[in-house]
Design a protein around this motif. Structure first.
Motif, PDB file in Angstrom:
ATOM      1  N   ILE A  76       1.035  -1.092   0.055  1.00 24.70           N
ATOM      2  CA  ILE A  76       0.143   0.112  -0.044  1.00 24.70           C
ATOM      3  C   ILE A  76       0.651   1.155   0.071  1.00 24.70           C
ATOM      4  O   ILE A  76       0.699   2.197  -0.877  1.00 24.70           O
ATOM      5  N   LEU A  77       1.761   1.107   0.882  1.00 25.54           N
ATOM      6  CA  LEU A  77       2.644   2.403   1.023  1.00 25.54           C
ATOM      7  C   LEU A  77       3.555   2.558  -0.231  1.00 25.54           C
ATOM      8  O   LEU A  77       3.798   3.906  -0.467  1.00 25.54           O
ATOM      9  N   SER A 137      -7.581  -5.152   6.571  1.00 30.17           N
ATOM     10  CA  SER A 137      -8.359  -3.999   7.341  1.00 30.17           C
ATOM     11  C   SER A 137      -7.220  -3.217   8.236  1.00 30.17           C
ATOM     12  O   SER A 137      -7.205  -2.006   8.441  1.00 30.17           O
ATOM     13  N   VAL A 138      -6.367  -4.074   8.964  1.00 29.45           N
ATOM     14  CA  VAL A 138      -5.392  -3.316   9.759  1.00 29.45           C
ATOM     15  C   VAL A 138      -4.472  -2.630   8.884  1.00 29.45           C
ATOM     16  O   VAL A 138      -4.012  -1.514   9.227  1.00 29.45           O
ATOM     17  N   ALA A 139      -4.072  -3.020   7.676  1.00 28.67           N
ATOM     18  CA  ALA A 139      -3.094  -2.381   6.823  1.00 28.67           C
ATOM     19  C   ALA A 139      -3.746  -1.070   6.265  1.00 28.67           C
ATOM     20  O   ALA A 139      -2.837   0.031   6.167  1.00 28.67           O
ATOM     21  N   PHE A 140      -4.822  -1.262   5.828  1.00 25.73           N
ATOM     22  CA  PHE A 140      -5.678  -0.081   5.524  1.00 25.73           C
ATOM     23  C   PHE A 140      -5.790   1.073   6.733  1.00 25.73           C
ATOM     24  O   PHE A 140      -5.309   2.237   6.235  1.00 25.73           O
ATOM     25  N   ALA A 141      -6.081   0.732   7.866  1.00 27.04           N
ATOM     26  CA  ALA A 141      -6.198   1.365   8.880  1.00 27.04           C
ATOM     27  C   ALA A 141      -4.782   2.300   9.272  1.00 27.04           C
ATOM     28  O   ALA A 141      -4.448   3.374   9.669  1.00 27.04           O
ATOM     29  N   MET A 142      -3.749   1.624   9.087  1.00 22.55           N
ATOM     30  CA  MET A 142      -2.199   2.098   9.408  1.00 22.55           C
ATOM     31  C   MET A 142      -1.917   3.051   8.135  1.00 22.55           C
ATOM     32  O   MET A 142      -1.540   4.205   8.602  1.00 22.55           O
ATOM     33  N   ALA A 143      -2.402   2.736   7.111  1.00 29.88           N
ATOM     34  CA  ALA A 143      -2.193   3.527   5.956  1.00 29.88           C
ATOM     35  C   ALA A 143      -2.923   4.969   6.079  1.00 29.88           C
ATOM     36  O   ALA A 143      -2.369   5.866   5.729  1.00 29.88           O
ATOM     37  N   GLU A 151      -7.106   5.204  -3.247  1.00 27.65           N
ATOM     38  CA  GLU A 151      -5.503   4.628  -3.820  1.00 27.65           C
ATOM     39  C   GLU A 151      -5.253   3.236  -2.768  1.00 27.65           C
ATOM     40  O   GLU A 151      -4.743   2.252  -3.335  1.00 27.65           O
ATOM     41  N   ILE A 152      -5.680   3.093  -1.469  1.00 25.49           N
ATOM     42  CA  ILE A 152      -5.311   2.097  -0.646  1.00 25.49           C
ATOM     43  C   ILE A 152      -6.344   0.885  -1.144  1.00 25.49           C
ATOM     44  O   ILE A 152      -5.953  -0.080  -1.094  1.00 25.49           O
ATOM     45  N   LYS A 153      -7.582   1.144  -1.421  1.00 29.08           N
ATOM     46  CA  LYS A 153      -8.412   0.097  -1.799  1.00 29.08           C
ATOM     47  C   LYS A 153      -7.859  -0.583  -3.389  1.00 29.08           C
ATOM     48  O   LYS A 153      -7.762  -1.758  -3.528  1.00 29.08           O
ATOM     49  N   SER A 154      -7.205   0.499  -4.072  1.00 26.23           N
ATOM     50  CA  SER A 154      -6.695   0.010  -5.257  1.00 26.23           C
ATOM     51  C   SER A 154      -5.342  -0.912  -5.094  1.00 26.23           C
ATOM     52  O   SER A 154      -5.244  -2.015  -5.696  1.00 26.23           O
ATOM     53  N   ALA A 155      -4.636  -0.611  -4.145  1.00 21.03           N
ATOM     54  CA  ALA A 155      -3.428  -1.073  -3.805  1.00 21.03           C
ATOM     55  C   ALA A 155      -3.647  -2.649  -3.075  1.00 21.03           C
ATOM     56  O   ALA A 155      -3.062  -3.678  -3.517  1.00 21.03           O
ATOM     57  N   ILE A 156      -4.716  -2.767  -2.374  1.00 17.94           N
ATOM     58  CA  ILE A 156      -5.282  -4.120  -1.751  1.00 17.94           C
ATOM     59  C   ILE A 156      -5.557  -4.789  -2.851  1.00 17.94           C
ATOM     60  O   ILE A 156      -5.127  -6.094  -2.987  1.00 17.94           O
TER      61      ILE A 156
END
Length: 456
Positions: free
Chosen positions: A128-129, A289-295, A304-309
């Motif tokens: 994601i990052l 979901s945790v990776a999403f929240a940290m991002a 952009e996070i959704k696209s990366a996942i």
């Protein structure tokens, strides 16, 4: 540790997944990297191709002059000739965890801990990052398919790393943000009892900096001591729970559509809809979901996070589809704890509800087998056909009376058998298989090319 002043670094056990990521980090900083490992494999060959100098027999004559720092893994025995030589000659010798801890002090560190879920979560966050151009370097305990590596380098200030509980390694870290994905009983060869493992996770959480953030699996706070919670309050740590309908972060509406898992994420009261992932199971949606929240805490754009996942291709040996055609599906997974086996089987049943599930399992460590053989048998009994191979010892010597047969004897289904690794391919050849799940953290993956060839 004066990282800038180091020129030559020597790694003992450089081929390990954690050691190789650290070696790559220093290699990208322009250091001269040397090392020893007992096995020459695809990973060490890649390290050599990247410019590192590695040999595969303990030989002090192959140690170059001018080594500034020696880093070793706890998997290396004290009797290792090279380790002994460095110690006897007063070289600076430190464990990998200490070196990683020193790096973490110079970065805005995001560390993911847990007896399960840390590799996948840290890999998703790393991807994601990277996709969001957030300037993050990453050291991950698995080979990310998108990058064909366990390491991503950036000159930015963010560091994503796994926080390994084995040998209390994660106590060396200093973090801005941390996640604890799970605290199931494990590594009892180190901790001896579950309460001491929980205490180690508590100490890890207190390594957060002032004003840091802690993502904590729902229900785990009840295991924490009052002094730990007081410590969070004194350091003004923002604690967010996940994995429950009343939590700050939760997965909702998990379903399968066109062979992919689809879900929504509730985060701090806002519902973000339509996430898709190639990773199966509720546990992997929770990891995402945790990776999403940290991002999100790093101010990344949610779309952009959704696209990366959606674009994340996974990790080698983490529910990796080895072969998939009209006749058979073969999946390889690193699961080596009863909880992980449960998750892998549940994900497989959800994705392939109508198939007969044939499963191969290689137990990892004599001590873990002895501690959990009843739980292993209970979870493996949820498959339709189970084959076990001999225990992978890793760093351990054999324990009298401990074997794969301990598990096999307690499996409740009729189709079960113990075979040697050499017998495995011929054993599978005699079966009518449409869905094969291969589990274990040892060297069972070395048999996969033969299995793939058999069914391809």
């Amino acid at each position: 540790m004066d990282i800038g002043g180091l020129k030559k670094i020597y790694f003992i056990g450089i081929g390990g997944i954690g050691m190789s990521a650290l070696a790559r980090y220093f290699n990208h900083l322009g250091k001269d990297i040397y090392g020893y490992d007992r096995d020459k494999n695809k990973l060490t060959k890649k390290l050599e191709a990247e410019g590192m100098k590695i040999h595969y027999k303990e030989d002090i004559k192959k140690i170059p002059e001018g080594i500034d720092l020696v880093i070793y893994t706890p998997a290396i025995p004290d009797a290792n000739l090279e380790l002994q030589w460095f110690v006897d000659n007063n070289y600076p010798v430190i464990k990998r965890a200490v070196a990683l801890g020193e790096i973490s002090k110079t970065k805005q560190t995001y560390a993911i801990a847990g007896t399960h879920g840390k590799t996948t979560t840290s890999a998703i966050l790393s991807h994601i990052l990277t996709e969001c151009n957030s300037g993050a370097s990453s050291l991950v305990g698995g080979l990310m398919v998108d990058y064909k590596s366990n390491f991503i380098y950036s000159e930015g200030d963010i560091l994503v790393t796994e926080a390994d509980e084995y040998d209390r390694s994660f106590h060396q870290l200093e973090m801005q943000c941390a996640a604890i994905m799970s605290m199931d009983s494990d590594h009892l060869d180190v901790y001896h009892e579950h309460e001491l493992l929980i205490e180690a996770f508590e100490q890890f959480s207190l390594k957060l900096r002032e004003g840091g953030k802690l993502f904590l699996k729902s229900g785990l706070i009840s295991n924490m001591s009052k002094s730990t919670i007081l410590g969070w309050n004194e350091k003004d740590i923002d604690v967010l729970d996940f994995g429950d309908e009343d939590a700050s972060i939760n997965v909702e509406q998990l379903r399968v559509e066109n062979g992919r898992f689809v879900f929504d994420i509730l985060y701090r009261g806002d519902l973000h809809e339509g996430f898709t992932s190639c990773l199966p199971g509720s546990h992997n949606a929770e990891n995402a979901s945790v990776a999403f929240a940290m991002a999100m805490e790093l101010k990344c754009d949610p779309e952009e996070i959704k696209s990366a996942i959606a674009s994340f291709k996974g990790i080698k040996r983490r529910y990796e589809r080895i072969l998939e055609n009209e006749k058979i599906t073969i999946i390889d997974d690193y699961a080596h704890h009863p909880t992980e086996i449960k998750a892998a089987i549940e994900a497989t049943r959800l994705m392939y509800p109508d198939d007969k599930l044939t499963l191969v399992f290689q137990p990892h460590l004599f001590s873990r087998t002895n501690d959990f053989y009843e739980a292993f048998a209970e979870e493996l009994s949820k498959a339709d056909d189970v084959t076990l191979v001999e225990i992978y010892p890793a760093r351990e010597e054999p324990m009298e009376g401990v074997s794969s047969e301990m598990i096999c004897d307690l499996i409740s289904i009729a189709d079960k058998k113990c075979v040697t690794k050499k017998e495995l391919v011929n054993h599978l050849k005699e079966k009518d298989i449409t869905l094969l799940l291969i589990l274990g953290a040892g060297d069972i993956d070395k048999e996969i090319p033969k299995i793939k060839k058999l069914f391809k």
